[in-house]
Design an enzyme around this catalytic site. Structure first.
Site, mmCIF file in Angstrom:
data_model
loop_
_atom_site.group_PDB
_atom_site.id
_atom_site.type_symbol
_atom_site.label_atom_id
_atom_site.label_comp_id
_atom_site.label_asym_id
_atom_site.label_seq_id
_atom_site.Cartn_x
_atom_site.Cartn_y
_atom_site.Cartn_z
ATOM 1 N N GLU A 22 -17.417 -14.105 -16.705
ATOM 2 C CA GLU A 22 -17.264 -15.511 -17.073
ATOM 3 C C GLU A 22 -15.891 -16.059 -16.689
ATOM 4 O OE1 GLU A 22 -18.390 -13.052 -18.947
ATOM 5 O OE2 GLU A 22 -19.985 -13.680 -20.292
ATOM 6 N N LYS A 56 -0.670 -2.140 -6.391
ATOM 7 C CA LYS A 56 -1.551 -1.352 -7.249
ATOM 8 C C LYS A 56 -0.871 -0.841 -8.504
ATOM 9 C CE LYS A 56 -4.937 0.285 -4.034
ATOM 10 N NZ LYS A 56 -6.266 0.369 -4.618
ATOM 11 N N GLY A 78 -13.319 -1.066 14.106
ATOM 12 C CA GLY A 78 -14.719 -0.811 13.744
ATOM 13 C C GLY A 78 -15.512 -2.054 13.409
ATOM 14 N N CYS A 114 -13.204 -8.756 -8.604
ATOM 15 C CA CYS A 114 -13.706 -7.521 -9.208
ATOM 16 C C CYS A 114 -14.335 -6.653 -8.125
ATOM 17 C CB CYS A 114 -14.789 -7.835 -10.231
ATOM 18 S SG CYS A 114 -14.198 -8.869 -11.569
ATOM 19 N N CYS A 145 -5.218 2.777 6.390
ATOM 20 C CA CYS A 145 -4.851 1.388 6.104
ATOM 21 C C CYS A 145 -3.438 1.217 5.585
ATOM 22 C CB CYS A 145 -5.742 0.834 5.020
ATOM 23 S SG CYS A 145 -7.319 0.342 5.607
ATOM 24 N N GLU A 197 -1.556 1.010 10.396
ATOM 25 C CA GLU A 197 -1.365 -0.413 10.130
ATOM 26 C C GLU A 197 0.069 -0.899 10.320
ATOM 27 O OE1 GLU A 197 -4.055 -1.917 6.862
ATOM 28 O OE2 GLU A 197 -2.159 -2.791 6.242
ATOM 29 N N HIS A 216 -4.683 -9.403 8.758
ATOM 30 C CA HIS A 216 -4.819 -9.942 7.406
ATOM 31 C C HIS A 216 -4.512 -11.434 7.357
ATOM 32 C CE1 HIS A 216 -4.101 -5.628 7.235
ATOM 33 N NE2 HIS A 216 -4.978 -5.639 6.248
ATOM 34 N N CYS A 222 -6.365 -3.264 11.590
ATOM 35 C CA CYS A 222 -7.430 -2.849 10.661
ATOM 36 C C CYS A 222 -8.739 -3.474 11.142
ATOM 37 C CB CYS A 222 -7.091 -3.278 9.224
ATOM 38 S SG CYS A 222 -8.101 -2.464 7.966
HETATM 39 N N1 GLN Z 1 -14.002 0.911 10.093
HETATM 40 C C1 GLN Z 1 -13.639 0.081 8.984
HETATM 41 C C2 GLN Z 1 -13.620 -1.375 9.422
HETATM 42 O O1 GLN Z 1 -13.270 -1.626 10.536
HETATM 43 C C3 GLN Z 1 -12.278 0.416 8.444
HETATM 44 C C4 GLN Z 1 -11.913 -0.486 7.308
HETATM 45 C C5 GLN Z 1 -10.625 -0.165 6.638
HETATM 46 O O2 GLN Z 1 -9.775 0.472 7.199
HETATM 47 N N2 GLN Z 1 -10.471 -0.605 5.413
HETATM 48 O O3 GLN Z 1 -13.897 -2.270 8.631
HETATM 49 ZN ZN ZN Z 2 -7.631 -0.330 7.675
#
Ligand code: GLN
Ligand code: ZN
Length: 758
Positions: A17, A109, A435, A519, A646, A668, A697, A729
């Site tokens: 909620e 985190k 990927g 979440c 990552c 990364e 990002h 990434c």
């Molecule tokens: N192979 C995944 C992608 O390209 C790797 C994702 C990640 O590193 N969080 O989405």
């Molecule tokens: Zn990644």
């Protein structure tokens, strides 16, 4: 009388909620009064849940509209300069989400959880001033509902340890400015009632503390505990043991120590000190980090051990941490296998467990009502069924794990890479991606419809194939050298595999707060893991059939699958990840037998799994490396194994990364230039590396010049033969409008650099 204690309760709402209210307000579809209304309803409901369950110590100030570390920063008046013209909710949400003129505060985190807190920003030139409104109001709000709460705050040592200095330097230099504000806060709290229990969270105590920080514990708690003799202070830590701090805390005038006996068994070593000092022990025995039913008989045994040192009068039964890290209630799980569901317990169910354990422990079996006796019997039956259910215990898997012989692939790296380079014929500075390609609205829609049964298998497969066709065609057109299929069939890199593995479960409503209104719904591993059939081979071979170039197979590694799931607690984490590794190993073999020549095994969450205590690091690294190696042990020398991680900080773990022995790793580093790459050169890292050349990002499109510059800086550190060129990434969260020009620029940049080098 019940003697039990809950450290904190989730706040997002059993049907999220709060998320809905916040997001509607942010989208300007409703105003702030609506958020406040929802917040009040939620708080009231959460207090009532706890009261109805028979919990004695219920918190206030565990609620937050975004994050409780941020709330503490505001309480202390730690408002960064760039927000100082704002106030109230305008200020609050600008700090978390940024606005036109000011970037949001950083988020990171919370210990080893997937909860993210806002990092407070401190500076020597700032002054700090108490604003206790939220704390005071929430206490009064609960009291108006007839509930006298304990008040939760984040302790000064943890607050300073988790903050950062904008003017560089050590946050503890601000100790003498911050502590007086805490003292003032305690004085205000003391005004609230005749007697108040104050829970001060100091989870930093479970880390290996520097002597300088340890030396602050005694003066801090001597001071705070002396502010008012009507405040009973409980200092709480969780997620690990805090033996060093406990030794010091017992010599301060605090009332109680809260220790985690689920994730920090070493805390048993502190019992004698606690008893000698005549302190109260809040014993965390109901797991606040997992979703399994408590094994009440086992817990009673543990309590019997504790009771040998600590008398019953000085003992409270508690959750091991805040229940924030577990989902809400099983009430809405309608689709789950009922046998599996019967093994689970979410936050609301954990309240009943805590109450039942305390009643049983303090008052004995005879004092239980007939309903409670039934609950106890049900708990025993559930735990018994978990010990023997064929859904969990798969002899074939256990036998295979037991007899495992091949722990790593054939051939040393130098030999393999020579064969691979010859066979695969890729150039220096070969281009590839990580990927995933953008998850378009169409692809999401098709997946959803297929799941709901509104799209046939054929139609769904066709949709995915269309996506793959376009994705392959685009990569060819743009001149990328090693292709990927784009991952359209995956909603999530762990869920996708979990859904196809035996021993994995999924919830409908198992949401856990990750940050702000966000979440996640982690899948859970309940039984022995096996792979009934190939999981990715059809998609990858289809993609390969569409191109003459190399198609890279894409898998998620065992350690990442483990770290992003709730994991069974009847087996060690290493034993679980070994089972997953064998399943991935079979998939690698099937892929190479189907003609796939490069396979990437992602370990995006490898670093997240690191233990909080240095003494436990090597045990984690041992099984993590072992299981990554098992997962690729079927790869022939010719099959090139890639991995992706990552993050970019490898300084502390470079030897471990090397030991994983992947042929190629992509990382990364885009945001840090070549600074963080240097460690690879320093240690003489041999394997190939793809240090992301631009940051995915952000929606920004990097220019050709920029990428050329980035490649130049990489070449200052590693030779061209060792470098791959890729984004930092997966591209899943981006739009095609951003991805297409970015990748074209990347390929263009490589052409320019190759020309310069030739
Ligand atoms: N192979 C995944 C992608 O390209 C790797 C994702 C990640 O590193 N969080 O989405
Ligand atoms: Zn990644």
């Amino acid at each position: 009388m019940s003697k039990n204690y809950i450290i904190g309760f989730p706040r997002i709402g059993e049907q999220r909620e709060l998320k809905k209210a916040l997001e509607s307000y942010w989208a300007k579809k409703s105003d702030f009064s609506e958020v406040k209304k929802v917040a009040s309803e939620l708080k009231k409901r959460h207090w009532e849940y706890q009261k109805d369950a028979g919990i004695e110590y219920i918190s206030s100030n565990d609620f937050s509209l975004y994050d409780n570390v941020l709330d503490m920063a505001i309480t202390l008046g730690a408002i960064p300069k760039r927000f100082q013209d704002l106030k109230d909710e305008g200020l609050y949400f600008a700090m978390t989400r940024g606005n036109q003129n000011a970037v949001a505060m950083e988020m990171t985190k919370w210990f080893n959880t997937n909860y993210h807190y806002i990092v407070p920003e401190l500076s020597l030139e700032d002054s700090y001033k108490l604003n206790a409104n939220k704390i005071i109001e929430e206490y009064k709000e609960a009291k108006a509902h007839g509930i006298k709460t304990k008040i939760n705050i984040i302790g000064p040592i943890t607050f300073l340890a988790l903050s950062k200095r904008v003017d560089r330097g050590d946050t503890f230099e601000l100790y003498s400015k911050i502590l007086p504000v805490y003292e003032e806060l305690l004085r205000e709290i003391a005004e609230l009632d005749d007697e108040i229990t104050l829970q001060i969270d100091e989870p930093i105590f479970v880390k290996d503390l520097e002597p300088k920080v340890l030396s602050l514990i005694k003066p801090t708690y001597d001071k705070l505990a002396r502010v008012s003799n009507t405040i009973k202070i409980a200092v709480i830590s969780y997620f690990e043991h805090s033996c060093e701090a406990s030794k010091i805390l017992v010599n301060t005038p605090i009332w109680a120590l809260g220790l985690d006996f689920v994730h920090g068994k070493e805390n048993l070593n502190s019992l004698a000190d606690i008893a000698a000092a005549n302190k109260v022990l809040i014993a965390g025995v109901v797991d606040g980090r997992n979703i399994w039913k408590n094994d009440i008989d086992a817990t009673l045994e543990l309590l019997t051990i504790i009771e040998k040192e600590i008398s019953k009068e000085k003992l409270l039964i508690s959750s091991s941490s805040s229940l924030l890290h577990t989902p809400y209630t099983l009430k809405y799980e309608e689709k789950m296998n009922s046998e599996v569901k019967n093994w689970l317990s979410y936050a609301v169910e954990k309240l009943d467990e805590t109450a039942l354990i305390s009643k049983l422990f303090f008052n004995g079996y005879e004092a239980l009502s007939s309903k409670e006796k039934e609950q106890l019997e049900a708990n025993r039956a559930a735990n018994k069924s978990r010990k023997s259910s064929p859904l969990i215990h798969d002899l074939a898997v256990q036998k295979r794990v037991h007899n495992i012989k091949k722990l790593s692939r054939d051939g040393v790296y130098e030999e393999r890479i020579k064969i691979q380079k010859e066979l695969l014929g890729y150039k220096d500075l070969a281009t590839t991606t990580i990927g995933s390609f953008p998850q378009t609205p169409e692809v999401r829609h098709a997946r959803r419809e297929f799941k709901n049964g509104d799209l046939t298998q054929e139609a769904y497969t066709q949709e995915m194939k269309n996506y793959i066709d376009d994705c392959v065609a685009f990569q060819e057109e743009c001149g990328i050298e090693v292709l990927v299929h784009g991952e359209p069939e995956r909603n999530d890199m762990v869920e996708y595999f979990g859904e196809q593995l035996q021993g994995y479960g999924f919830s409908q409503n198992g949401w856990v707060q990750s940050y702000g209104s966000r979440c996640v719904k982690p899948p859970f591993i309940y039984g022995d893991i096996s792979r009934p059939k190939p999981m990715t081979v059809d998609w990858i071979t289809y993609a390969q059939s569409k191109t003459d170039k190399i198609m890279k197979g894409m898998l998620t590694g065992p350690v990442t699958i483990l770290n992003w799931s709730f994991v069974r607690d009847d087996m060690s984490r290493g034993d679980v990840s070994k089972q997953i590794a064998l399943a991935i190993c079979d998939e690698v073999d099937d892929l190479q037998n189907a003609g796939i020549k490069m396979i990437q095994v992602d370990e995006a969450a490898f670093k997240e799994g690191y233990p909080l205590r240095a003494a436990k690091v090597s045990a984690y690294e041992d099984f993590a490396v072992r299981d990554f190696k098992i997962s690729v042990s079927s790869a022939r020398k010719e099959t090139q194994i890639h991995t992706h991680m990552c993050y970019s900080e490898f300084n502390d773990i470079i030897a471990t990364i090397e030991a994983m022995d992947a042929d190629v790793i992509s990382i990364e580093t885009a945001r840090s230039g070549n600074e963080l790459l240097k460690i690879f050169a320093q240690v003489g890292y041999k394997q190939e590396v793809g240090p992301g050349v631009y940051d995915i990002h952000s929606p920004r499109i990097p220019s050709v010049e920029e990428i050329v510059k980035q490649i130049h800086s990489l070449l200052e550190v590693l030779p061209k033969e060792q470098l791959w060129i890729n984004p930092d990434c997966g591209l899943k969260t981006r739009k095609y409008e951003e991805v297409k020009p970015s990748l074209k620029n990347m390929v263009e940049a490589v052409k320019i650099v190759r020309k310069e080098l030739s």
